[in-house]
Design a protein around this motif. Sequence first.
Motif, PDB file in Angstrom:
ATOM      1  N   GLY A  19      53.923  68.812  56.459  1.00 49.81           N
ATOM      2  CA  GLY A  19      52.786  69.341  55.373  1.00 49.81           C
ATOM      3  C   GLY A  19      51.424  68.844  55.707  1.00 49.81           C
ATOM      4  N   ALA A  20      51.204  68.167  57.073  1.00 50.00           N
ATOM      5  CA  ALA A  20      50.073  67.671  57.260  1.00 50.00           C
ATOM      6  C   ALA A  20      50.081  67.361  58.761  1.00 50.00           C
ATOM      7  CB  ALA A  20      49.634  66.458  56.269  1.00 50.00           C
ATOM      8  N   ASP A  21      49.146  67.063  59.362  1.00 54.08           N
ATOM      9  CA  ASP A  21      49.066  66.231  60.832  1.00 54.08           C
ATOM     10  C   ASP A  21      49.488  64.890  60.528  1.00 54.08           C
ATOM     11  OD1 ASP A  21      48.147  68.665  61.807  1.00 54.08           O
ATOM     12  OD2 ASP A  21      46.033  67.843  61.980  1.00 54.08           O
ATOM     13  N   LEU A  22      50.792  64.615  61.357  1.00 55.20           N
ATOM     14  CA  LEU A  22      51.349  63.306  61.079  1.00 55.20           C
ATOM     15  C   LEU A  22      51.186  62.675  62.455  1.00 55.20           C
ATOM     16  CD1 LEU A  22      54.635  64.397  59.250  1.00 55.20           C
ATOM     17  CD2 LEU A  22      52.601  63.519  58.359  1.00 55.20           C
ATOM     18  N   ALA A  23      50.345  61.192  62.487  1.00 54.25           N
ATOM     19  CA  ALA A  23      50.359  60.452  63.626  1.00 54.25           C
ATOM     20  C   ALA A  23      51.224  59.247  63.503  1.00 54.25           C
ATOM     21  CB  ALA A  23      48.765  59.933  63.471  1.00 54.25           C
ATOM     22  N   ASP A  24      51.769  59.037  64.787  1.00 53.07           N
ATOM     23  CA  ASP A  24      52.802  57.800  64.754  1.00 53.07           C
ATOM     24  C   ASP A  24      53.872  57.860  63.766  1.00 53.07           C
ATOM     25  OD1 ASP A  24      53.494  55.430  65.840  1.00 53.07           O
ATOM     26  OD2 ASP A  24      52.256  54.179  64.499  1.00 53.07           O
ATOM     27  N   VAL A  25      54.599  58.751  63.966  1.00 54.36           N
ATOM     28  CA  VAL A  25      55.641  59.292  62.805  1.00 54.36           C
ATOM     29  C   VAL A  25      56.861  58.384  63.257  1.00 54.36           C
ATOM     30  CG1 VAL A  25      56.301  61.609  63.919  1.00 54.36           C
ATOM     31  CG2 VAL A  25      56.503  61.067  61.218  1.00 54.36           C
ATOM     32  N   ARG A  26      57.392  58.337  64.344  1.00 52.53           N
ATOM     33  CA  ARG A  26      58.773  57.841  64.767  1.00 52.53           C
ATOM     34  C   ARG A  26      58.959  56.829  64.189  1.00 52.53           C
ATOM     35  NH1 ARG A  26      57.727  58.142  70.929  1.00 52.53           N
ATOM     36  NH2 ARG A  26      55.978  57.151  70.330  1.00 52.53           N
ATOM     37  N   VAL A  30      59.613  59.489  55.601  1.00 46.91           N
ATOM     38  CA  VAL A  30      58.961  60.513  55.114  1.00 46.91           C
ATOM     39  C   VAL A  30      59.555  61.091  53.570  1.00 46.91           C
ATOM     40  CG1 VAL A  30      58.491  61.443  57.629  1.00 46.91           C
ATOM     41  CG2 VAL A  30      60.508  62.210  56.360  1.00 46.91           C
ATOM     42  N   MET A  31      58.638  61.821  53.204  1.00 47.26           N
ATOM     43  CA  MET A  31      58.829  62.590  51.829  1.00 47.26           C
ATOM     44  C   MET A  31      57.978  63.703  51.939  1.00 47.26           C
ATOM     45  SD  MET A  31      56.200  60.262  49.301  1.00 47.26           S
ATOM     46  CE  MET A  31      54.694  61.104  49.345  1.00 47.26           C
ATOM     47  N   PHE A  32      58.453  64.448  50.816  1.00 44.52           N
ATOM     48  CA  PHE A  32      58.136  65.804  50.482  1.00 44.52           C
ATOM     49  C   PHE A  32      56.618  65.712  49.720  1.00 44.52           C
ATOM     50  CE2 PHE A  32      62.576  67.229  50.114  1.00 44.52           C
ATOM     51  CZ  PHE A  32      62.333  68.218  51.111  1.00 44.52           C
ATOM     52  N   ASP A  33      55.633  66.428  50.415  1.00 47.11           N
ATOM     53  CA  ASP A  33      54.399  66.579  49.432  1.00 47.11           C
ATOM     54  C   ASP A  33      54.454  67.695  48.368  1.00 47.11           C
ATOM     55  OD1 ASP A  33      54.097  69.217  50.440  1.00 47.11           O
ATOM     56  OD2 ASP A  33      52.450  68.450  51.682  1.00 47.11           O
ATOM     57  N   GLU A  34      53.366  67.697  47.490  1.00 50.22           N
ATOM     58  CA  GLU A  34      53.432  68.731  46.288  1.00 50.22           C
ATOM     59  C   GLU A  34      53.846  70.234  46.846  1.00 50.22           C
ATOM     60  OE1 GLU A  34      49.352  68.275  48.145  1.00 50.22           O
ATOM     61  OE2 GLU A  34      50.639  66.721  47.293  1.00 50.22           O
ATOM     62  N   THR A  35      53.654  70.382  47.986  1.00 54.55           N
ATOM     63  CA  THR A  35      53.858  71.828  48.436  1.00 54.55           C
ATOM     64  C   THR A  35      55.300  71.992  49.031  1.00 54.55           C
ATOM     65  OG1 THR A  35      52.806  71.810  50.714  1.00 54.55           O
ATOM     66  CG2 THR A  35      51.614  72.120  48.776  1.00 54.55           C
ATOM     67  N   GLY A  36      55.926  70.981  49.402  1.00 56.62           N
ATOM     68  CA  GLY A  36      57.236  70.959  49.870  1.00 56.62           C
ATOM     69  C   GLY A  36      57.360  70.708  51.483  1.00 56.62           C
ATOM     70  N   GLY A  37      56.005  70.299  51.990  1.00 53.78           N
ATOM     71  CA  GLY A  37      56.097  69.941  53.238  1.00 53.78           C
ATOM     72  C   GLY A  37      56.322  68.487  53.516  1.00 53.78           C
ATOM     73  N   ILE A  38      56.613  68.012  54.871  1.00 55.63           N
ATOM     74  CA  ILE A  38      56.986  66.748  54.968  1.00 55.63           C
ATOM     75  C   ILE A  38      55.694  65.855  55.443  1.00 55.63           C
ATOM     76  CG2 ILE A  38      58.370  65.141  56.615  1.00 55.63           C
ATOM     77  CD1 ILE A  38      59.670  66.808  54.410  1.00 55.63           C
ATOM     78  N   VAL A  39      55.524  64.687  54.500  1.00 50.93           N
ATOM     79  CA  VAL A  39      54.423  63.570  55.110  1.00 50.93           C
ATOM     80  C   VAL A  39      54.965  62.453  55.133  1.00 50.93           C
ATOM     81  CG1 VAL A  39      52.719  65.256  54.117  1.00 50.93           C
ATOM     82  CG2 VAL A  39      53.724  63.649  52.667  1.00 50.93           C
ATOM     83  N   LEU A  40      54.286  61.679  55.536  1.00 51.45           N
ATOM     84  CA  LEU A  40      54.675  59.780  55.642  1.00 51.45           C
ATOM     85  C   LEU A  40      54.779  59.428  54.168  1.00 51.45           C
ATOM     86  CD1 LEU A  40      52.575  58.390  58.561  1.00 51.45           C
ATOM     87  CD2 LEU A  40      54.609  58.942  58.573  1.00 51.45           C
ATOM     88  N   ALA A  41      55.795  58.751  54.075  1.00 53.91           N
ATOM     89  CA  ALA A  41      56.062  58.235  52.627  1.00 53.91           C
ATOM     90  C   ALA A  41      54.946  57.096  52.241  1.00 53.91           C
ATOM     91  CB  ALA A  41      57.648  57.661  52.626  1.00 53.91           C
ATOM     92  N   ASP A  42      54.806  57.061  50.981  1.00 53.51           N
ATOM     93  CA  ASP A  42      53.734  56.030  50.515  1.00 53.51           C
ATOM     94  C   ASP A  42      54.568  54.857  49.764  1.00 53.51           C
ATOM     95  OD1 ASP A  42      51.452  57.281  50.947  1.00 53.51           O
ATOM     96  OD2 ASP A  42      51.509  58.437  49.030  1.00 53.51           O
ATOM     97  N   ALA A  43      54.063  53.701  49.945  1.00 47.30           N
ATOM     98  CA  ALA A  43      54.897  52.792  49.075  1.00 47.30           C
ATOM     99  C   ALA A  43      55.051  53.127  47.744  1.00 47.30           C
ATOM    100  CB  ALA A  43      53.777  51.395  49.143  1.00 47.30           C
TER     101      ALA A  43
END
Length: 140
Positions: A19-26, A30-43
Amino acid sequence: MNYIAASINQSPVIAMKAGADLADVRGKAVMFDETGGIVLADAGKSALGIAVLSNPENINKGDDIGIQIKDIGHVKAGAAVKPGDALAPDANGALVPAASGSYIAVTLESGAKDAFVQAVLRSGSLAAASGGATPATPGS
């Protein structure tokens, strides 16, 4: 997701769109954003799974990202961990010992910050007054 000739997908890894450009993801949560895309999970947020190590280090918005959703795999430690630690994402998706609240994995080995360590993906919740971050063993 698309399933051909099967109503149940037993694969531990799924592919979803970033759902966004993701750096250093390995190895990060990860989690869903509000549009259903995948983003890094937040605390403090509920994570879907862990970005597999075979992903490119950096992923562009709209690209496929492999996500482990069950079984044993490698996670990126955001702090020192030891076997049995329940892990939750930090603000950058790395996994840190959870003192309370929800967790996504339990470590199987020790590791320093930024190390990739083996963990079993198993979500749950720890009580704030439990006095420790080791989850109960199922059936105990």
